[in-house]
Design an enzyme around this catalytic site. Structure first.
Site, PDB file in Angstrom:
ATOM      1  N   CYS A   2       0.846  -1.184   0.000  1.00  6.32           N
ATOM      2  CA  CYS A   2       0.000   0.000   0.000  1.00  6.32           C
ATOM      3  C   CYS A   2       0.884   1.238   0.000  1.00  6.32           C
ATOM      4  O   CYS A   2       1.988   1.221   0.535  1.00  6.32           O
ATOM      5  CB  CYS A   2      -0.939   0.094   1.204  1.00  6.32           C
ATOM      6  SG  CYS A   2      -2.054  -1.287   1.373  1.00  6.32           S
ATOM      7  N   ARG A  27       3.455  -0.163  -5.143  1.00  5.10           N
ATOM      8  CA  ARG A  27       3.202  -0.736  -3.819  1.00  5.10           C
ATOM      9  C   ARG A  27       1.841  -1.431  -3.738  1.00  5.10           C
ATOM     10  O   ARG A  27       1.496  -2.004  -2.701  1.00  5.10           O
ATOM     11  CB  ARG A  27       3.271   0.363  -2.760  1.00  5.10           C
ATOM     12  CG  ARG A  27       4.597   1.077  -2.714  1.00  5.10           C
ATOM     13  CD  ARG A  27       4.578   2.159  -1.669  1.00  5.10           C
ATOM     14  NE  ARG A  27       4.506   1.602  -0.335  1.00  5.10           N
ATOM     15  CZ  ARG A  27       5.562   1.216   0.370  1.00  5.10           C
ATOM     16  NH1 ARG A  27       6.763   1.352  -0.124  1.00  5.10           N
ATOM     17  NH2 ARG A  27       5.410   0.704   1.565  1.00  5.10           N
ATOM     18  N   TRP A  75      -3.019  -2.510  -1.619  1.00  5.35           N
ATOM     19  CA  TRP A  75      -2.793  -3.924  -1.930  1.00  5.35           C
ATOM     20  C   TRP A  75      -3.538  -4.676  -0.836  1.00  5.35           C
ATOM     21  O   TRP A  75      -3.172  -4.619   0.339  1.00  5.35           O
ATOM     22  CB  TRP A  75      -1.303  -4.253  -1.900  1.00  5.35           C
ATOM     23  CG  TRP A  75      -1.014  -5.657  -2.323  1.00  5.35           C
ATOM     24  CD1 TRP A  75      -0.969  -6.137  -3.589  1.00  5.35           C
ATOM     25  CD2 TRP A  75      -0.725  -6.769  -1.473  1.00  5.35           C
ATOM     26  NE1 TRP A  75      -0.683  -7.476  -3.579  1.00  5.35           N
ATOM     27  CE2 TRP A  75      -0.527  -7.892  -2.296  1.00  5.35           C
ATOM     28  CE3 TRP A  75      -0.627  -6.930  -0.090  1.00  5.35           C
ATOM     29  CZ2 TRP A  75      -0.225  -9.156  -1.789  1.00  5.35           C
ATOM     30  CZ3 TRP A  75      -0.331  -8.188   0.417  1.00  5.35           C
ATOM     31  CH2 TRP A  75      -0.128  -9.280  -0.430  1.00  5.35           C
ATOM     32  N   ASN A 100      -0.859   2.025   5.981  1.00  5.71           N
ATOM     33  CA  ASN A 100      -0.066   0.972   5.320  1.00  5.71           C
ATOM     34  C   ASN A 100       0.424   0.047   6.416  1.00  5.71           C
ATOM     35  O   ASN A 100       1.040   0.505   7.379  1.00  5.71           O
ATOM     36  CB  ASN A 100       1.114   1.634   4.585  1.00  5.71           C
ATOM     37  CG  ASN A 100       2.129   0.619   4.095  1.00  5.71           C
ATOM     38  OD1 ASN A 100       1.778  -0.518   3.797  1.00  5.71           O
ATOM     39  ND2 ASN A 100       3.378   1.010   4.022  1.00  5.71           N
ATOM     40  N   GLY A 101       0.146  -1.257   6.283  1.00 13.33           N
ATOM     41  CA  GLY A 101       0.572  -2.207   7.314  1.00 13.33           C
ATOM     42  C   GLY A 101      -0.584  -3.108   7.710  1.00 13.33           C
ATOM     43  O   GLY A 101      -1.581  -3.200   6.976  1.00 13.33           O
ATOM     44  N   GLU A 485      15.266 -18.241 -10.778  1.00 11.64           N
ATOM     45  CA  GLU A 485      14.919 -16.845 -11.064  1.00 11.64           C
ATOM     46  C   GLU A 485      14.164 -16.746 -12.400  1.00 11.64           C
ATOM     47  O   GLU A 485      13.187 -15.997 -12.520  1.00 11.64           O
ATOM     48  CB  GLU A 485      16.198 -15.988 -11.066  1.00 11.64           C
ATOM     49  CG  GLU A 485      16.020 -14.535 -11.423  1.00 11.64           C
ATOM     50  CD  GLU A 485      15.027 -13.767 -10.554  1.00 11.64           C
ATOM     51  OE1 GLU A 485      14.598 -14.285  -9.512  1.00 11.64           O
ATOM     52  OE2 GLU A 485      14.641 -12.661 -10.958  1.00 11.64           O
ATOM     53  N   LYS A 489      10.352 -15.294 -12.760  1.00  9.17           N
ATOM     54  CA  LYS A 489       9.995 -14.192 -13.673  1.00  9.17           C
ATOM     55  C   LYS A 489       8.842 -14.616 -14.580  1.00  9.17           C
ATOM     56  O   LYS A 489       7.910 -13.861 -14.794  1.00  9.17           O
ATOM     57  CB  LYS A 489      11.180 -13.793 -14.567  1.00  9.17           C
ATOM     58  CG  LYS A 489      12.287 -12.996 -13.970  1.00  9.17           C
ATOM     59  CD  LYS A 489      11.955 -11.567 -13.623  1.00  9.17           C
ATOM     60  CE  LYS A 489      11.445 -11.456 -12.216  1.00  9.17           C
ATOM     61  NZ  LYS A 489      12.389 -11.386 -11.147  1.00  9.17           N
ATOM     62  N   GLU A 492       5.455 -14.840 -12.603  1.00  5.46           N
ATOM     63  CA  GLU A 492       4.830 -13.638 -12.068  1.00  5.46           C
ATOM     64  C   GLU A 492       4.285 -12.701 -13.137  1.00  5.46           C
ATOM     65  O   GLU A 492       3.319 -11.995 -12.873  1.00  5.46           O
ATOM     66  CB  GLU A 492       5.736 -12.900 -11.080  1.00  5.46           C
ATOM     67  CG  GLU A 492       6.991 -12.334 -11.660  1.00  5.46           C
ATOM     68  CD  GLU A 492       7.886 -11.701 -10.599  1.00  5.46           C
ATOM     69  OE1 GLU A 492       7.378 -11.182  -9.609  1.00  5.46           O
ATOM     70  OE2 GLU A 492       9.116 -11.718 -10.797  1.00  5.46           O
ATOM     71  N   HIS A 508      14.267 -38.070 -10.692  1.00  7.13           N
ATOM     72  CA  HIS A 508      13.721 -38.544  -9.416  1.00  7.13           C
ATOM     73  C   HIS A 508      12.261 -38.149  -9.244  1.00  7.13           C
ATOM     74  O   HIS A 508      11.754 -38.166  -8.119  1.00  7.13           O
ATOM     75  CB  HIS A 508      14.574 -38.011  -8.262  1.00  7.13           C
ATOM     76  CG  HIS A 508      15.989 -38.488  -8.312  1.00  7.13           C
ATOM     77  ND1 HIS A 508      16.336 -39.803  -8.076  1.00  7.13           N
ATOM     78  CD2 HIS A 508      17.135 -37.847  -8.633  1.00  7.13           C
ATOM     79  CE1 HIS A 508      17.641 -39.937  -8.225  1.00  7.13           C
ATOM     80  NE2 HIS A 508      18.160 -38.766  -8.576  1.00  7.13           N
ATOM     81  N   LYS A 608       5.106  -4.379  -5.516  1.00  7.54           N
ATOM     82  CA  LYS A 608       6.567  -4.368  -5.572  1.00  7.54           C
ATOM     83  C   LYS A 608       7.200  -4.579  -4.205  1.00  7.54           C
ATOM     84  O   LYS A 608       8.134  -5.335  -4.052  1.00  7.54           O
ATOM     85  CB  LYS A 608       7.005  -3.024  -6.156  1.00  7.54           C
ATOM     86  CG  LYS A 608       8.499  -2.822  -6.207  1.00  7.54           C
ATOM     87  CD  LYS A 608       9.046  -3.350  -7.492  1.00  7.54           C
ATOM     88  CE  LYS A 608      10.539  -3.334  -7.575  1.00  7.54           C
ATOM     89  NZ  LYS A 608      11.023  -4.545  -8.261  1.00  7.54           N
TER      90      LYS A 608
HETATM   91  C1  F6R Z   1      10.185 -10.825  -7.956  1.00  8.72           C
HETATM   92  C2  F6R Z   1      10.241  -9.826  -6.908  1.00  8.72           C
HETATM   93  C3  F6R Z   1      10.024 -10.266  -5.512  1.00  8.72           C
HETATM   94  C4  F6R Z   1      11.022  -9.556  -4.589  1.00  8.72           C
HETATM   95  C5  F6R Z   1      10.725  -9.910  -3.117  1.00  8.72           C
HETATM   96  C6  F6R Z   1      11.748  -9.298  -2.175  1.00  8.72           C
HETATM   97  O1  F6R Z   1      10.413 -10.255  -9.210  1.00  8.72           O
HETATM   98  O2  F6R Z   1      10.435  -8.666  -7.151  1.00  8.72           O
HETATM   99  O3  F6R Z   1      10.123 -11.641  -5.384  1.00  8.72           O
HETATM  100  O4  F6R Z   1      12.305  -9.958  -4.931  1.00  8.72           O
HETATM  101  O5  F6R Z   1       9.448  -9.454  -2.771  1.00  8.72           O
HETATM  102  O6  F6R Z   1      11.775  -7.913  -2.270  1.00  8.72           O
HETATM  103  P1  F6R Z   1      13.015  -7.074  -1.778  1.00  8.72           P
HETATM  104  O7  F6R Z   1      14.187  -7.443  -2.602  1.00  8.72           O
HETATM  105  O8  F6R Z   1      12.598  -5.643  -1.945  1.00  8.72           O
HETATM  106  O9  F6R Z   1      13.223  -7.439  -0.334  1.00  8.72           O
END
Ligand code: F6R
Length: 613
Positions: A2, A27, A75, A100-101, A485, A489, A492, A508, A608
């Site tokens: 948020c 956010r 969010w 926020n929280g 990774e 990607k 998501e 396995h 994010k």
């Molecule tokens: C994936 C992504 C998330 C962040 C995760 C940690 O593309 O962005 O998986 O990597 O939420 O966020 P940070 O690095 O800000 O602690």
């Protein structure tokens, strides 16, 4: 999670709130709303589901004017994304709140408040904040006092902004566990979850500390610490440029950030390496002494940052010869881990505000007051930076795209420097080896730029994913982490179910998943595991799947029918290879998501910065 923005200024606050909300959409973007004190001194609120643009459309038809206001982009945590659950929440037309929280004891507070006669119009935890402040105001002389009294009842995490027609020239804020900044200008004073929201208006910021409250007017800011004692907090000048957060000629932030990687990596390396040395002091003036004593490394992080940590484990054990463990922060924080003496606790985070990572650090510090902590982070003013003994900034620049890209590669570069620094302090890295690694790192920006030039080849491959629902990523050694990774990607932003496996583990169990509709993406560096990987590829191919192999030219994987072999580099070392192999995987998921017609920068259900549990 948020985003909050607010302010008191000489002119109409609404356009500032909308601009700030747009910059905070990373956010969360389930719903958005604002409340403004009008010239008649009434709270006027507008809310809309979905993106901030929907709120803006309503405001275009139905203007709201006033000089004091607060706004929020959500969010959803408690209560579905809907207008009634969108912030701001209002109590009795007298208290407007953005939050926020998470208020963890909201159910208990809600039943007490219902017994007092308060009516609830949403399913959120936030509404109890509005009612608590309203109740407290009955016994207090100022809005600040009422907020300070109310927050003593809250358990959990919050940053809140509060306005009231009873105190029309004030915004009161409180911060505990969620970020909040105050922006200062000669046109008024402002609040936000992140300086990004206000960078168009001011460069002067105060970063509130845990437990702080503040009473803000157009020309004054009074801050109080967690004990209610008036304090001075430093005013910092932000180095952020407004242009840094514009998309420029790119279609999406994610695309821009993928293509910014050569520059971002140069920035990470600048002043941290010479042409043949890693400067240990780049980790802080005490780093040399501290690193020399380290006997174990414990890495914690979430998501993409966790994947970077997994790569680092290979490097640190292999090169610095220090036992290293990596764990997701959301698990680590809730168990009773054995913390060995002389452990270096490394957290990795783009935002520096991820609740699980921050709480894991706090839990470790509580258990062991002398723990040595280092954070690898992209956000200079973040909580993780403030609460760690040592910090190392990745200098990727603001990352707005929800899917992390340049943050990941710059984290890897930072971790490579950490690995060499630890290895040097433990006399495990010869001058020659250090020079070779630094040489490789210094060549990275050019190599990444070259790999980015292969975009057209990757677009052609992405087209074959249009009708796919599952995919498998394979790698061995540190490339397993890169495969993870790549899978993250793809999941998501394209919503394709993707898993990553160490290629040797396939037989396995997971090999049962393979059929002609499940593309397999493999990473084939030229290393000691190459022959084993080639055998694994044969096992997969004989099950009829479509395969894409990203290889080192020197790996010479022989293409078979239904297999595309794409050389992305030539003869790379163990440090540079994982970084380079990340690039085609980022481009692939970006283009698959475009082909699927998804909103790349705002993937469904995500935000994010995950500042709640
Ligand atoms: C994936 C992504 C998330 C962040 C995760 C940690 O593309 O962005 O998986 O990597 O939420 O966020 P940070 O690095 O800000 O602690």
């Amino acid at each position: 999670m948020c985003g909050i923005v607010g302010g008191i200024c000489q002119n109409n606050i609404t356009p500032i709130l909308i601009d700030g909300l747009k910059r905070l959409e990373y956010r969360g973007y389930d719903s958005a709303g604002l409340v403004v004190l009008t010239s008649d001194n009434v709270l006027q609120r507008t809310r809309a589901t979905g993106r901030v643009a929907n709120l803006e459309n309503i405001l275009n038809l139905q203007e709201i004017n006033g000089t004091t206001g607060i706004a929020h982009t959500r969010w959803a945590t408690h209560g579905e994304p809907s207008t009634k659950n969108a912030h701001p929440h209002i109590c009795n037309n007298n208290i407007g709140v953005v939050h926020n929280g998470i208020i963890e004891n909201f159910l208990q507070l809600k039943s007490q408040q219902q017994a007092q006669g308060y009516r609830f119009s949403s399913d959120t935890d936030t509404e109890v904040i509005a009612h608590s402040i309203h109740q407290a105001l009955k016994e207090c002389n100022t809005l600040l006092e009422a907020v300070q009294k109310a927050i003593t009842d809250f358990q959990g995490a919050y940053s809140v902004g509060v306005i009231s027609p009873t105190y029309p020239k004030h915004i009161v804020v409180a911060r505990s566990g969620s970020p909040l900044v105050i922006g200062l200008s000669d046109k008024g004073n402002f609040i936000a979850s992140d300086q990004l929201a206000l960078i168009n208006i001011t460069k002067q910021f105060i970063f509130l500390k845990e437990g702080d409250t503040a009473d803000i007017t157009e020309d004054s800011v009074d801050i109080f610490d967690k004990n209610g004692v008036k304090v001075e907090r430093e005013v910092k000048t932000s180095k952020l440029q407004n242009g840094q957060i514009a998309k420029g000629n790119y279609a999406h932030y994610m695309q821009k950030e993928i293509f910014e990687q050569p520059q971002a990596i140069s920035n990470t390396l600048e002043s941290r390496v010479t042409k043949d040395k890693v400067l240990v002091s780049a980790f802080g003036h005490k780093a040399k002494d501290l690193f020399s004593k380290v006997k174990h490394v414990q890495i914690i992080a979430c998501g993409t940052s966790y994947n970077a940590g997994l790569v680092a484990k290979y490097w640190i054990e292999d090169i610095a010869k220090i036992p290293t463990h990596v764990e997701v922060a959301s698990e680590y924080r809730y168990r009773n881990p054995v913390i060995l003496d002389d452990t270096l606790f490394v957290s990795i985070s783009q935002s520096g505000e991820t609740a699980d990572t921050l709480e894991a650090l706090r839990a470790v510090k509580k258990r062991n007051k002398n723990i040595q902590s280092l954070v690898i982070c992209n956000s200079a003013e973040s909580s993780l930076i403030r609460e760690s003994k040592l910090s190392f900034l990745t200098y990727a620049g603001p990352e707005i795209g929800v899917a992390s890209t340049k943050a990941f590669t710059t984290q890897l570069v930072s971790l490579a420097l950490l690995c060499v620094a630890l290895g040097k302090c433990h006399k495990q890295v010869s001058k020659q080896q250090e020079k070779a690694i630094v040489d490789g790192l210094n060549h990275l920006p050019g190599l990444v730029a070259k790999t980015l030039n292969q975009e057209n080849q990757i677009i052609a491959l992405a087209k074959t994913f249009e009708d796919k629902y599952n995919a498998l990523f394979l790698g061995r050694g540190s490339m397993h982490a890169i495969a993870m990774e790549g899978a993250l990607k793809l999941k998501e932003i394209s919503y394709i179910h993707a898993e990553a496996y160490p290629a040797g583990e396939l037989k396995h169990g997971p090999i049962a998943l393979i059929d002609k509709n499940t593309p397999v993406i493999a990473i084939a560096p030229n290393n000691e595991l190459l022959d084993k990987l080639k055998s694994n590829l044969q096992e997969v191919k004989s099950r009829g799947s479509q395969m894409i192999v990203f290889e080192d030219e020197a790996s010479k994987v022989v293409p078979m029918q239904g297999m595309s072999v794409i050389p992305v580099t030539n003869n790379l070392g163990r440090i540079t290879a994982p970084i380079i192999f990340t690039i085609p995987l980022q481009l692939l998921s970006y283009h698959v998501a475009l082909i699927k017609g998804n909103d790349v920068d705002h993937p469904r259900n995500l935000a994010k910065s995950v500042t709640v549990e």
